[in-house]
Design an enzyme around this catalytic site. Sequence first.
Site, mmCIF file in Angstrom:
data_model
loop_
_atom_site.group_PDB
_atom_site.id
_atom_site.type_symbol
_atom_site.label_atom_id
_atom_site.label_comp_id
_atom_site.label_asym_id
_atom_site.label_seq_id
_atom_site.Cartn_x
_atom_site.Cartn_y
_atom_site.Cartn_z
ATOM 1 N NE ARG A 76 -3.747 -0.133 0.400
ATOM 2 C CZ ARG A 76 -3.885 -1.019 -0.587
ATOM 3 N NH1 ARG A 76 -3.301 -0.840 -1.765
ATOM 4 N NH2 ARG A 76 -4.609 -2.106 -0.414
ATOM 5 C CD GLU A 80 -4.960 4.169 -3.877
ATOM 6 O OE1 GLU A 80 -5.827 3.633 -3.181
ATOM 7 O OE2 GLU A 80 -5.112 4.432 -5.077
ATOM 8 C CG HIS A 134 -7.316 1.984 -0.194
ATOM 9 N ND1 HIS A 134 -6.680 1.456 -1.302
ATOM 10 C CD2 HIS A 134 -7.664 0.938 0.592
ATOM 11 C CE1 HIS A 134 -6.637 0.129 -1.176
ATOM 12 N NE2 HIS A 134 -7.231 -0.196 -0.048
ATOM 13 C CE LYS A 161 -9.350 -3.123 0.490
ATOM 14 N NZ LYS A 161 -7.982 -3.081 1.008
ATOM 15 N NE ARG A 204 -13.770 -2.136 8.865
ATOM 16 C CZ ARG A 204 -12.770 -2.166 7.982
ATOM 17 N NH1 ARG A 204 -12.542 -3.280 7.301
ATOM 18 N NH2 ARG A 204 -11.998 -1.111 7.776
ATOM 19 C CB SER A 225 -3.890 -3.612 7.809
ATOM 20 O OG SER A 225 -5.108 -4.081 7.254
ATOM 21 C CD GLN A 229 -8.341 -4.211 9.106
ATOM 22 O OE1 GLN A 229 -7.511 -4.724 9.852
ATOM 23 N NE2 GLN A 229 -8.100 -3.945 7.841
#
Length: 236
Positions: A76, A80, A134, A161, A204, A225, A229
Amino acid sequence: MVSLRGLTLTAARPRIIVPLFARDPAALCPLAKAASADPAAELVELRLDPLPADEFLNALALVRGIVDKPLVVTIRTRAEGGELALTPDAYAAHCRALLARGGVDVLDIEWRACGAELRDAAHAAGAAALFSEHHFDATPATDAMADTLTGMADAGADIAKLAVMPRCAADAARLLEATARAADARPDTPLITMSMGPLGAVTRFCGGAFGSCATFGVTSGTSASAPGQPPADLLK
């Protein structure tokens, strides 16, 4: 339909991806073992950008030697929201080296930087091409998000994504609406979408109802990450 080591990606049965995120190569071994042992973790993502670039290939070899689940490999860039400032050429070179090393089931590709080039390289190496975008500062307009996802599909993504940051609850709802629109428009391309942080946490859990085929969660001993999450066992 995308199948990874016998695991099918479908919104009817969203999968749980556990990221491995470490700034020290030595820390990857226990993280990989924890993700491999957790039945809630169905796929594993190796985030390489927190590590020194000269450790990328060794890190991939180490994790692949432990994890027999489908492995998503990601660099990444800072542009982003990642940890590493790379030009598109340098980014592509690292991705190509990882593909040549072998063991990559899915390559995360920042599609606006070099999508088509790395898509073809991933396919040549037997890996699926995941196009990603992102937005860590805001949530784009609903039409723009839907167009991004369908644009990825039309550009040849095996998986598309999109991750965004909400400023209010309505932003999270708009991400779900954009996902549903794109899923209806491009039903053959699996989507992975999420609204990040506390305001977006609901996406999520319920993304599958709107067309998202996977979500990210942490397992015992691993670190998030991206903001928001939840624990993988809670997701399951």
